[in-house]
Structures are given as structure tokens and as C-alpha cells.
Design an enzyme around this catalytic site. Structure first.
Site, short mmCIF file in Angstrom:
data_model
loop_
_atom_site.label_atom_id
_atom_site.label_comp_id
_atom_site.label_asym_id
_atom_site.label_seq_id
_atom_site.Cartn_x
_atom_site.Cartn_y
_atom_site.Cartn_z
N SER A 143 0.83 -1.20 0.00
CA SER A 143 0.00 0.00 0.00
C SER A 143 0.87 1.26 0.00
O SER A 143 1.66 1.47 -0.92
CB SER A 143 -0.95 -0.04 1.19
OG SER A 143 -1.98 0.92 1.08
N ASP A 297 -10.19 -3.24 -5.05
CA ASP A 297 -9.27 -2.32 -4.40
C ASP A 297 -9.21 -1.03 -5.21
O ASP A 297 -9.01 -1.07 -6.44
CB ASP A 297 -7.89 -2.97 -4.33
CG ASP A 297 -6.82 -2.12 -3.64
OD1 ASP A 297 -7.17 -1.05 -3.12
OD2 ASP A 297 -5.65 -2.54 -3.64
N HIS A 327 -8.09 -4.98 -0.84
CA HIS A 327 -6.90 -4.31 -0.35
C HIS A 327 -6.48 -4.87 1.02
O HIS A 327 -7.31 -5.14 1.88
CB HIS A 327 -7.16 -2.81 -0.22
CG HIS A 327 -5.94 -2.02 0.08
ND1 HIS A 327 -5.03 -1.65 -0.89
CD2 HIS A 327 -5.44 -1.54 1.26
CE1 HIS A 327 -4.04 -0.98 -0.32
NE2 HIS A 327 -4.25 -0.89 0.97
#
Length: 357
Positions: A143, A297, A327
Site C-alpha cells: 500500500s 481495491d 486491499h
């Protein structure tokens, strides 16, 4: 967090960090891995060193945790578990970095922290101290950490002071651009769990400033000044996404925003924050790359576009797209947040590292 902030009790991100505190454990070694805390260039890190006798020089990974540049800690149980497994199963040295967090320490401070750690670790005397093979070092992150890993890899490829070259970069559902926050993945997954669009917009804006005006402009995708319009060629999803991901969405190009706002908070136009904004010539100098993207996501299209651009300039890329994942999926490998998809994706990444690092 919104309720607490609206009552004036604490900042939104301070309330969100309570999750980090609850999930962060003490430093403990085990039968396979020795875990210690130290610092590189005054930045705290957790070091994971395999206990088994080395068969020659070891691999190494410098890892940057996720959390939207505002949350997270290397000591969270999920990251600690991942680092132990990587260290033990790959017989690798893992450096997990606790960079300073926004909004107290806005861009470029988090990037500068992780870059200084990586640059120090890559010095020959430091690699030798930990028994690391200089030809088998990678950067990795998930991320926001994937964003930092991509930016670090780019910067290292241009830094004349760095003699050791990265073998690979591992980017797990990375955030790679803050120009267009209305990609098909942002539209399709605006209200999906873990990372809805509203939270990702908040993370992006808080990375640069506490000024709510930037957040409001980003939410309506009107934050990029017309004078910077040429940058959109690097994130043009009508060209860079496969037809199946474009779906029925029509590309119109983002509307121009006010120049004053961008001039006050220009970080989102900086490739160190938006790695997709660099030229093809710059991308061509990057190392072997592993990218994981997840269908459900908002950041899906960032990773897909980056994989496409890297391949187009000749970089060897393994792009794994998980149709059944959302995610943060790789973190779901430990009770009570344990899912079979998390184990599958983490194991696939480990296998790739075993073969390529």
C-alpha cells in the site's frame, strides 16, 4: 474517528492510530529468528536475523509498512509475522522501517526516512556486517509502503553515491499516483471494505497537508492545475488499462484545478510521492519487479498501469492480479484475521522471492 474528530477530541488520524497501538507487540526473538530494534541514520528499524547457520551470504529485504503514510508500525503483529516468515523461510535479513508519519511529518519526510535507511543499508560495510550478498537485496512494501518502495527504487537508480544496485522491488497493492483519483478502480470500489475511496483520498491529502481544501479538491478530482496537464499522459488509463478493467467507463480526462492550491501543496506532483509520473527512460533503469494487485481495491489500477509501463520499457515484471482479493489481503494470515486468500497470496510472493532474489 470521524465522530471523535467532529467533537474536537482528537485528530482523525490520531484516533485511527489506536488500531496501531492495539496491534503492536513487544520485541521478542524466537527459535528461528533474532529480532532487535536499532536505528539507521536515526530512523528506527526492526532487524530480523535468521538463527540458522548461513550457507554463504544471505539475501536481504528492506520493508516499508502500509497505513496511508499516517498509520502503521513495523511492530504490528501482521507485519512482525510476515517479517519473521520471510527471514526464516528465505534465510534473509529483513530491515523493517518505522518511518515518521504524516500529518505531523508530511511529505517528503516519510520518503526521506526510508531512503536514508536503504541508502545506509546498501553501503558495503553494513552489508558485510550482516552477512548480506550485495547482489541479492530488494525493497518491498504494501500500500503506502509499496509507494515508498517504488519511489526508493527510482531514486536509487539515479543516485551516483549508491554503488550497490537493487536486485528487485516488491510492490503489494501499491499507491502510485495522486493525479487522477477517479480511475475505474476508484469508481468500482468506492465503498469496498478496508480502503474506500473517501479514506484513500484522506490519506493522500494528509500526506501533504492538514489543509482540508486539498482533501475537498482531491475528492472531486479537481486538484491538478491546468499547467500540469502534460503529466496525465503517465496515468492515462484509457491507454494503460486492459479493456476488461476499463469496462464501460469513459475516459474524459480530469478537470483542471486551481493553481494556488497546487502551488501551496505541490507534493502530489512529485515523483517521490507519485512514482507513475517519471519518464520511460527513468523507468527503464529499474530492477526486476513483482507487483500484486487486487480486483476489489481502489489502488488496483495504479499497480496495473505501473506493470504495463515497466514492461513497455523492457523491465522484467511479474504482475499477479488476484480477482478474489481486496486491499490488504496479504495481512490476513494470522488469527483472528486469517483468510485462505491471504495465505495464498503471501505464499505466492514468498515463492517468487525464493526463485528470484
Amino acid at each position: 474517528s470521524e465522530a471523535v474528530e467532529s467533537l474536537g477530541l482528537m485528530h482523525y488520524m490520531e484516533a485511527m492510530r489506536l488500531i496501531t497501538v492495539m496491534e503492536t507487540g513487544t520485541v521478542t526473538s524466537d527459535g528461528n529468528v533474532t529480532v532487535t530494534e536499532t536505528d539507521f541514520n536515526n530512523v528506527p528499524v526492526r532487524l530480523y536475523l535468521p538463527r540458522r547457520a548461513p550457507q554463504g551470504l544471505r539475501r536481504a529485504m528492506v520493508y516499508f509498512h502500509g497505513g496511508g503514510w499516517c498509520l502503521g508500525d513495523a511492530g504490528m503483529t501482521g507485519y512482525d509475522h510476515m517479517a519473521r516468515r520471510i527471514s526464516n523461510e528465505l534465510n534473509a535479513v529483513v530491515v523493517s522501517v518505522n518511518y515518521r508519519l504524516a500529518p505531523e511529518y508530511p511529505f517528503p519526510i516519510p520518503f526521506e526516512d526510508v531512503y536514508s535507511v536503504t541508502k545506509l543499508f546498501l553501503q558495503s560495510e553494513v552489508l558485510s556486517q550482516y552477512g548480506v550478498d550485495p547482489a541479492r537485496v530488494c525493497v518491498a512494501g504494501d500500500s503506502a509502503g509499496g509507494n515508498l518502495a517504488a519511489a526508493v527504487a527510482q531514486q536509487l537508480s539515479e543516485d551516483p553515491e549508491v554503488q550497490t544496485k537493487l536486485k528487485a522491488q516488491v510492490l503489494l497493492y501499491p499507491a502510485l499516483q495522486a493525479l487522477d483519483l477517479d480511475l475505474p478502480s476508484y469508481r468500482d470500489n468506492a465503498n469496498k471494505p478496508i480502503l474506500p475511496k473517501s479514506l484513500m483520498v484522506r490519506f493522500w491529502s494528509e500526506y501533504f497537508t492538514r489543509d482540508p481544501a486539498l482533501r475537498e479538491a482531491m475528492a472531486s478530482n479537481r486538484h491538478v492545475p491546468a499547467e500540469s496537464g502534460a503529466l496525465f499522459q503517465f496515468v492515462n488509463w484509457s491507454r494503460l488499462l486492459p479493456a476488461g478493467m476499463r469496462g464501460a467507463h469513459a475516459y474524459g480526462g480530469p478537470a483542471g484545478g486551481g493553481a494556488a492550491l497546487a502551488h501551496g501543496h505541490r507534493g502530489f506532483l512529485d515523483p517521490r510521492a507519485s512514482p507513475l509520473l517519471v519518464s520511460d527512460a527513468h523507468l527503464s533503469r529499474l530492477p526486476l519487479t513483482y507487483i500484486l494487485t487486487c480486483e476489489h481495491d481502489v489502488l488496483r489500477d495504479d499497480g496495473v498501469m505501473y506493470a504495463r509501463r515497466l514492461r513497455d520499457v523492457g523491465v522484467r515484471v511479474t504482475h499477479h492480479h488476484a480477482q478474489d482479493a481486496l486491499h490488504g489481503a496479504v495481512m490476513f494470515i494470522r488469527w483472528p484475521l486469517e483468510l485462505s486468500v491471504g495465505h495464498r497470496l503471501f505464499n505466492q510472493c514468498l515463492e517468487w522471492l525464493q526463485e528470484n532474489l
